[in-house]
Scaffold this motif. Structure first.
Motif, short mmCIF file in Angstrom:
data_model
loop_
_atom_site.label_atom_id
_atom_site.label_comp_id
_atom_site.label_asym_id
_atom_site.label_seq_id
_atom_site.Cartn_x
_atom_site.Cartn_y
_atom_site.Cartn_z
N GLU A 63 -8.79 5.05 12.76
CA GLU A 63 -7.45 5.38 13.25
C GLU A 63 -6.99 4.31 14.24
N GLU A 64 -7.96 3.90 15.07
CA GLU A 64 -7.61 2.93 16.10
C GLU A 64 -7.20 1.59 15.48
N THR A 65 -7.93 1.18 14.44
CA THR A 65 -7.58 -0.07 13.76
C THR A 65 -6.19 0.03 13.15
N LEU A 66 -5.93 1.17 12.48
CA LEU A 66 -4.61 1.34 11.86
C LEU A 66 -3.52 1.29 12.91
N ALA A 67 -3.78 1.91 14.05
CA ALA A 67 -2.77 1.93 15.12
C ALA A 67 -2.55 0.52 15.67
N ARG A 68 -3.62 -0.26 15.73
CA ARG A 68 -3.45 -1.64 16.24
C ARG A 68 -2.65 -2.49 15.25
N ILE A 69 -2.88 -2.24 13.95
CA ILE A 69 -2.09 -2.97 12.94
C ILE A 69 -0.62 -2.56 13.04
N SER A 70 -0.41 -1.28 13.22
CA SER A 70 0.95 -0.77 13.32
C SER A 70 1.69 -1.43 14.49
N SER A 71 1.05 -1.47 15.66
CA SER A 71 1.80 -2.08 16.77
C SER A 71 1.93 -3.59 16.60
N CYS A 177 -3.98 -8.88 0.05
CA CYS A 177 -2.60 -8.43 0.23
C CYS A 177 -2.43 -6.99 -0.24
N GLY A 178 -3.07 -6.65 -1.37
CA GLY A 178 -2.99 -5.28 -1.89
C GLY A 178 -3.52 -4.28 -0.86
N LYS A 179 -4.63 -4.65 -0.24
CA LYS A 179 -5.22 -3.78 0.78
C LYS A 179 -4.28 -3.62 1.98
N LEU A 180 -3.71 -4.74 2.42
CA LEU A 180 -2.80 -4.68 3.57
C LEU A 180 -1.51 -3.92 3.24
N MET A 181 -1.04 -4.04 2.01
CA MET A 181 0.18 -3.32 1.61
C MET A 181 -0.03 -1.81 1.71
N LYS A 182 -1.24 -1.36 1.36
CA LYS A 182 -1.55 0.08 1.46
C LYS A 182 -1.57 0.51 2.93
N ILE A 183 -2.22 -0.30 3.74
CA ILE A 183 -2.30 0.03 5.18
C ILE A 183 -0.90 0.09 5.78
N LEU A 184 -0.07 -0.90 5.46
CA LEU A 184 1.29 -0.92 6.02
C LEU A 184 2.11 0.28 5.54
N SER A 185 1.96 0.64 4.26
CA SER A 185 2.70 1.79 3.73
C SER A 185 2.32 3.05 4.50
N LEU A 186 1.00 3.30 4.62
CA LEU A 186 0.53 4.50 5.32
C LEU A 186 1.00 4.49 6.77
N ASN A 187 0.91 3.33 7.40
CA ASN A 187 1.35 3.23 8.80
C ASN A 187 2.83 3.52 8.97
N LEU A 188 3.61 3.25 7.92
CA LEU A 188 5.05 3.53 7.99
C LEU A 188 5.35 4.99 7.65
N TYR A 194 3.63 2.90 -1.81
CA TYR A 194 5.08 2.67 -1.71
C TYR A 194 5.48 1.19 -1.74
N LEU A 195 4.91 0.41 -0.84
CA LEU A 195 5.36 -0.99 -0.74
C LEU A 195 5.03 -1.77 -2.01
N GLN A 196 3.83 -1.50 -2.54
CA GLN A 196 3.44 -2.20 -3.76
C GLN A 196 4.43 -1.89 -4.90
N GLN A 197 4.80 -0.60 -5.00
CA GLN A 197 5.76 -0.22 -6.04
C GLN A 197 7.13 -0.84 -5.79
N ALA A 198 7.53 -0.85 -4.52
CA ALA A 198 8.83 -1.45 -4.19
C ALA A 198 8.84 -2.95 -4.52
N PHE A 199 7.67 -3.57 -4.50
CA PHE A 199 7.54 -4.99 -4.83
C PHE A 199 7.51 -5.22 -6.34
N GLY A 200 7.42 -4.12 -7.11
CA GLY A 200 7.41 -4.29 -8.57
C GLY A 200 6.04 -4.12 -9.19
#
Ligand code: OGA
Ligand code: NI
Length: 355
Positions: A63-71, A177-188, A194-200
């Protein structure tokens, strides 16, 4: 695409040739206006030492890692990642093979000379504006995804391991990038895909630009790469291991990034800024050069498919944060950037909120 993009407006001069010629004074066209020079918004050495972009260990996605990526995405638009799963040996070998490429005879590299219609190949300028000030760098640009745009014959045949290493390296970059896209989607607060699908989804775009910054006799007068935000989705940068140069804008300062060994520098591009309704920032950055050392960096750009409109996720549009007025495709967006060359954040800033 318009016909003015088929050729460069002026003869191309390789910056490396200028550097190698031993000139002590750089040509006028590389001399930036006073406000665009490295010292213009001087960040003191103290600032450089004290403030750094966040460094995030991806080993344990707590959780802490995800929160640090988010900020990091909200406040910096930039962070470094370690324990990212990519072989350090592959990273070093790929960077070194490109260093060797740039040290091949000019004649060999000229076979790959690029044009502004696709930018693919060996290049020395971004943008086609006649008489524009130029940056102190050469580069090689190649397409990886979609596979319909991938043409290994356009990648250097020498050094002999180049094509194979680029293939392996890019494959790893797509995974990360695929891994980071998942993390960013969940963080949002969006679903993981979501982001991967939005990218096509399977049709995402990906390309690699290798930047070569030769030694410069007057580094205070020019830039290796002018201030810009990355037009695409997300960028993974492999910097040179022993020469810094990348600067990230932080309010009125430029923070010189101190590369952590074996890390990638991740940054948010304009398309994720739009998809996140500006919750995540695509931050301006630039590169300074120096008189003592050349520098090589590999920028892997992960982009939406070119023909789908990119707009904010409906879940992120609120009364306080109305939707940015945009649903441009990445192809449309990129053709502006390719005409004008690097120019700060003017492009994404022009996507005004309707209120
Ligand atoms: C880029 C970029 C930074 C660097 O290629 O878009 O910002 O350090 N590169 O080379
Ligand atoms: Ni960039």
């Amino acid at each position: 695409m318009t016909s003015c993009l088929q050729s460069w407006p002026e003869p191309i001069v390789r910056v490396q040739s200028l550097s190698d010629s031993g000139i002590r004074v750089i040509p006028e066209r590389y001399v930036k206006g006073p406000s665009d020079r490295p010292s213009s918004v001087e960040s003191s050495d103290d600032v450089d030492v004290q403030i750094q972009i966040p460094v995030i260990d991806l080993q344990n996605l707590s959780e802490e890692t995800l929160a640090r990526i988010s900020s990091a995405c909200r406040e910096w638009g930039f962070f470094q990642v370690v324990n990212h799963g990519v072989s350090h040996e592959l990273m070093a070998r790929t960077r070194e093979v490109w260093r060797e490429f740039f040290h091949l005879p000019l004649k060999m590299k000229q076979q790959y000379a690029n044009s502004p219609s696709t930018y693919e190949g060996y290049g020395s300028r971004l943008g086609v504006e006649k008489g524009a000030k130029l940056d102190w760098s050469d580069y090689f640009f190649l397409h990886y995804l979609p596979t319909s745009l991938r043409d290994q014959n356009k990648w250097p045949i020498l050094p002999s391991s180049c094509r194979e290493l680029v293939g392996k390296y890019n494959e790893e970059m797509v995974k990360l990038c695929g891994k980071l896209m998942k993390i960013l989607s969940l963080n949002l607060g969006l679903k993981e895909e979501y982001l991967q699908q939005a990218f096509g989804s399977e049709e995402v775009g990906a390309c690699l630009r290798i930047n070569f910054y030769p030694k410069c006799p007057q580094p205070d007068l020019t830039l290796g790469l002018s201030s810009h935000s990355d037009p695409g989705g997300m960028t993974l940068l492999l910097p040179d291991e022993n020469v810094s140069g990348l600067q990230v804008r932080r309010a009125h300062n430029w923070i010189t990034v101190k590369p952590v060994p074996n890390a990638f520098i991740v940054n948010i591009g304009d398309q994720i800024q739009v998809l996140s309704n500006a919750a995540y920032k695509s931050v301006e950055h630039r590169v300074i050069v120096n008189s003592a050392k050349e520098r090589v960096s590999l920028a892997f750009f992960y982009n939406p498919r070119g023909d789908i409109p990119i707009k904010p996720a409906p879940e992120l549009v609120t009364e306080d944060g109305p939707a940015l007025d945009s649903s441009m495709t990445f192809n449309e967006y990129r053709s502006f950037i390719r005409t004008r060359g690097p120019c700060g954040k003017s492009q994404v800033e022009s996507l005004k909120s309707p209120k």
